[in-house]
Motif scaffolding. Sequence first.
Motif, PDB file in Angstrom:
ATOM      1  N   GLY A 189       6.062 -61.513  64.048  1.00  0.00           N
ATOM      2  CA  GLY A 189       6.446 -60.732  62.877  1.00  0.00           C
ATOM      3  C   GLY A 189       5.352 -59.831  62.347  1.00  0.00           C
ATOM      4  N   ARG A 190       4.560 -59.251  63.256  1.00  0.00           N
ATOM      5  CA  ARG A 190       3.416 -58.443  62.817  1.00  0.00           C
ATOM      6  C   ARG A 190       3.851 -57.221  62.005  1.00  0.00           C
ATOM      7  NH1 ARG A 190       1.477 -55.370  68.436  1.00  0.00           N
ATOM      8  NH2 ARG A 190       3.460 -54.278  68.808  1.00  0.00           N
ATOM      9  N   GLY A 191       5.043 -56.690  62.290  1.00  0.00           N
ATOM     10  CA  GLY A 191       5.495 -55.501  61.572  1.00  0.00           C
ATOM     11  C   GLY A 191       5.745 -55.780  60.104  1.00  0.00           C
ATOM     12  N   VAL A 192       6.489 -56.840  59.802  1.00  0.00           N
ATOM     13  CA  VAL A 192       6.756 -57.196  58.408  1.00  0.00           C
ATOM     14  C   VAL A 192       5.476 -57.632  57.721  1.00  0.00           C
ATOM     15  CG1 VAL A 192       7.956 -58.849  56.917  1.00  0.00           C
ATOM     16  CG2 VAL A 192       9.189 -57.741  58.785  1.00  0.00           C
ATOM     17  N   GLN A 193       4.617 -58.312  58.450  1.00  0.00           N
ATOM     18  CA  GLN A 193       3.329 -58.706  57.877  1.00  0.00           C
ATOM     19  C   GLN A 193       2.531 -57.471  57.448  1.00  0.00           C
ATOM     20  OE1 GLN A 193      -0.894 -60.665  59.329  1.00  0.00           O
ATOM     21  NE2 GLN A 193       0.946 -61.380  60.356  1.00  0.00           N
ATOM     22  N   LEU A 194       2.564 -56.423  58.275  1.00  0.00           N
ATOM     23  CA  LEU A 194       1.860 -55.189  57.945  1.00  0.00           C
ATOM     24  C   LEU A 194       2.503 -54.507  56.739  1.00  0.00           C
ATOM     25  CD1 LEU A 194      -0.267 -53.031  58.458  1.00  0.00           C
ATOM     26  CD2 LEU A 194       1.220 -52.050  60.224  1.00  0.00           C
ATOM     27  N   ILE A 195       3.816 -54.480  56.684  1.00  0.00           N
ATOM     28  CA  ILE A 195       4.517 -53.872  55.542  1.00  0.00           C
ATOM     29  C   ILE A 195       4.065 -54.522  54.241  1.00  0.00           C
ATOM     30  CG2 ILE A 195       6.777 -53.680  54.406  1.00  0.00           C
ATOM     31  CD1 ILE A 195       7.962 -53.336  57.266  1.00  0.00           C
ATOM     32  N   LYS A 196       4.017 -55.837  54.221  1.00  0.00           N
ATOM     33  CA  LYS A 196       3.650 -56.553  52.999  1.00  0.00           C
ATOM     34  C   LYS A 196       2.175 -56.339  52.647  1.00  0.00           C
ATOM     35  CE  LYS A 196       5.477 -60.613  54.216  1.00  0.00           C
ATOM     36  NZ  LYS A 196       6.016 -61.987  54.072  1.00  0.00           N
ATOM     37  N   ALA A 197       1.315 -56.287  53.642  1.00  0.00           N
ATOM     38  CA  ALA A 197      -0.103 -56.022  53.380  1.00  0.00           C
ATOM     39  C   ALA A 197      -0.308 -54.603  52.847  1.00  0.00           C
ATOM     40  CB  ALA A 197      -0.916 -56.235  54.659  1.00  0.00           C
ATOM     41  N   LEU A 198       0.464 -53.646  53.363  1.00  0.00           N
ATOM     42  CA  LEU A 198       0.374 -52.260  52.892  1.00  0.00           C
ATOM     43  C   LEU A 198       0.846 -52.136  51.444  1.00  0.00           C
ATOM     44  CD1 LEU A 198       1.719 -50.463  56.084  1.00  0.00           C
ATOM     45  CD2 LEU A 198      -0.579 -50.188  55.143  1.00  0.00           C
ATOM     46  N   ILE A 199       1.895 -52.862  51.075  1.00  0.00           N
ATOM     47  CA  ILE A 199       2.393 -52.827  49.699  1.00  0.00           C
ATOM     48  C   ILE A 199       1.330 -53.335  48.736  1.00  0.00           C
ATOM     49  CG2 ILE A 199       4.037 -53.918  48.108  1.00  0.00           C
ATOM     50  CD1 ILE A 199       6.131 -53.714  50.347  1.00  0.00           C
ATOM     51  N   LEU A 200       0.606 -54.366  49.137  1.00  0.00           N
ATOM     52  CA  LEU A 200      -0.451 -54.912  48.283  1.00  0.00           C
ATOM     53  C   LEU A 200      -1.759 -54.144  48.408  1.00  0.00           C
ATOM     54  CD1 LEU A 200       0.032 -58.770  48.778  1.00  0.00           C
ATOM     55  CD2 LEU A 200       0.875 -57.335  46.914  1.00  0.00           C
ATOM     56  N   GLY A 201      -1.897 -53.336  49.453  1.00  0.00           N
ATOM     57  CA  GLY A 201      -3.148 -52.611  49.685  1.00  0.00           C
ATOM     58  C   GLY A 201      -4.280 -53.518  50.101  1.00  0.00           C
ATOM     59  N   LYS A 202      -3.959 -54.569  50.871  1.00  0.00           N
ATOM     60  CA  LYS A 202      -4.965 -55.561  51.248  1.00  0.00           C
ATOM     61  C   LYS A 202      -4.929 -55.798  52.755  1.00  0.00           C
ATOM     62  CE  LYS A 202      -4.873 -57.990  46.800  1.00  0.00           C
ATOM     63  NZ  LYS A 202      -4.631 -59.285  46.118  1.00  0.00           N
ATOM     64  N   SER A 203      -5.791 -55.106  53.466  1.00  0.00           N
ATOM     65  CA  SER A 203      -5.837 -55.247  54.925  1.00  0.00           C
ATOM     66  C   SER A 203      -6.310 -56.629  55.344  1.00  0.00           C
ATOM     67  CB  SER A 203      -6.753 -54.181  55.528  1.00  0.00           C
ATOM     68  OG  SER A 203      -8.075 -54.305  55.014  1.00  0.00           O
ATOM     69  N   GLU A 204      -7.033 -57.315  54.459  1.00  0.00           N
ATOM     70  CA  GLU A 204      -7.567 -58.630  54.803  1.00  0.00           C
ATOM     71  C   GLU A 204      -6.466 -59.688  54.937  1.00  0.00           C
ATOM     72  OE1 GLU A 204      -8.061 -58.175  50.254  1.00  0.00           O
ATOM     73  OE2 GLU A 204      -8.199 -56.930  52.066  1.00  0.00           O
ATOM     74  N   LEU A 205      -5.257 -59.362  54.520  1.00  0.00           N
ATOM     75  CA  LEU A 205      -4.154 -60.305  54.647  1.00  0.00           C
ATOM     76  C   LEU A 205      -3.594 -60.356  56.062  1.00  0.00           C
ATOM     77  CD1 LEU A 205      -2.174 -59.612  51.333  1.00  0.00           C
ATOM     78  CD2 LEU A 205      -3.847 -61.405  51.795  1.00  0.00           C
ATOM     79  N   LEU A 206      -3.952 -59.382  56.892  1.00  0.00           N
ATOM     80  CA  LEU A 206      -3.460 -59.358  58.268  1.00  0.00           C
ATOM     81  C   LEU A 206      -4.136 -60.440  59.103  1.00  0.00           C
ATOM     82  CD1 LEU A 206      -3.387 -55.511  59.025  1.00  0.00           C
ATOM     83  CD2 LEU A 206      -1.478 -56.983  58.335  1.00  0.00           C
TER      84      LEU A 206
END
Length: 414
Positions: A189-206
């Motif tokens: 689920g890397r795509g949805v994970q990226l969407i959610k990290a982008l919404i928060l503006g936190k690349s460290e969540l990946l």
Amino acid sequence: MSASLLCDCSSLSQQGTELPTLSIQQQQLQLRQQQSSSDAAAAVPHMLIEDEVHGVIEIPSHIEEVVNHALFQRLKKVQQLGLLSVTAKPEATHTRYDHCIGTYRSAKDLLNALKRNSNYDRELPEWCREAVEIAALLHDVGHGPFSHYWEQVCGESFDHEQNGLVCVDKIFGDMKSKKLRTLRDDNNGRGVQLIKALILGKSELLTYPMMGHGYIFDIVHNSRNGLDVDKWDYLRRDNKRLNLLSEDEMQFDDVFLKARVSPDGQCIQYRYDDYHLIYKLYVARWRLHIGAYQLPKALAYDQILCKIVRRCKPHLISVRADSKEWLGLYDERVLQMIDCDPVTAHLRSPERWVETNACDDENPAYVCVKRIKVGPGVDMKPDKFYPLYGDKSKKRKVDRSTTPTLITACYKLL
């Protein structure tokens, strides 16, 4: 008029499509003819949305599935500027739905500009581009009634972005499009994970590295310096409704349209030529705050709404997107639910307010406002946060205004 699907009409801005003189049906036909005659394999858009800022926005079929989801459709009933249309600006009736559609279009525009302006040879993978565009579309899907007003009602217990992540999971759980299911299911689920990290503006969540594409975290929620497509759309959209700033005062599009990817791919760079336009953007934002967002009466309405909800319907404060009640939690419905409180009548009748110099904070018939808004030179971060490129001699000096503005007023409810 706000963004509309096909049948509604609105005035199209000059920054929109090249087809503003044609009817919506003619535009549909022309777009399909252009695409059918092209050698490219691009899918014909299934939906066209007429938007007052961007003109006609093409929505591919898989994005239409997201737009048509009940959680996204709910945003049509959440006003972008909360109770401002009742308090002082009756024209401010545009919605979070309009803004999210416009931010989606702005993300596409910025991605295209970055590709056009950059000499960066690492092509952004298609799944990453899709994630950026969908993150822009869904960045505000978790907003409560009256938008940011609801955060004041709930206090620190409510975060619309965190609530939005629940919406993202629920939306993708219902998706049938192969593209969307790929974002949800492939590679853990890397795509949805990226969407959610982008919404928060936190690349460290990946849980995986971006491999030279870290710059995409400057697009939707730019925690580095605040220059993102969310701001780019709402400043244009709000001013189009409020008409507070002149065309010249809103001329900062080149900040985004002339941006490029840094040589290492880790951030977005802006031209030295456009440094003064960055400040102009923050001045425009400050003007909208002083002239609309933080008008004393609007802030007073915020206070009254907080008191009524906490007194009359306190359980609403704990409703989140994982609750069955969430879909029914929107502006007009909340007003209906608190209609039993006698003070609610004042939310619907601003003529029953009288500004006064004699204020009694302890008297429920009085509402007092006192807030300080910092100057645009403070809102704009120090220079080191803005990566610049090009001819350094073209960087214009700006005289940053740091003078705070005191916003104060007192009203008696008749």
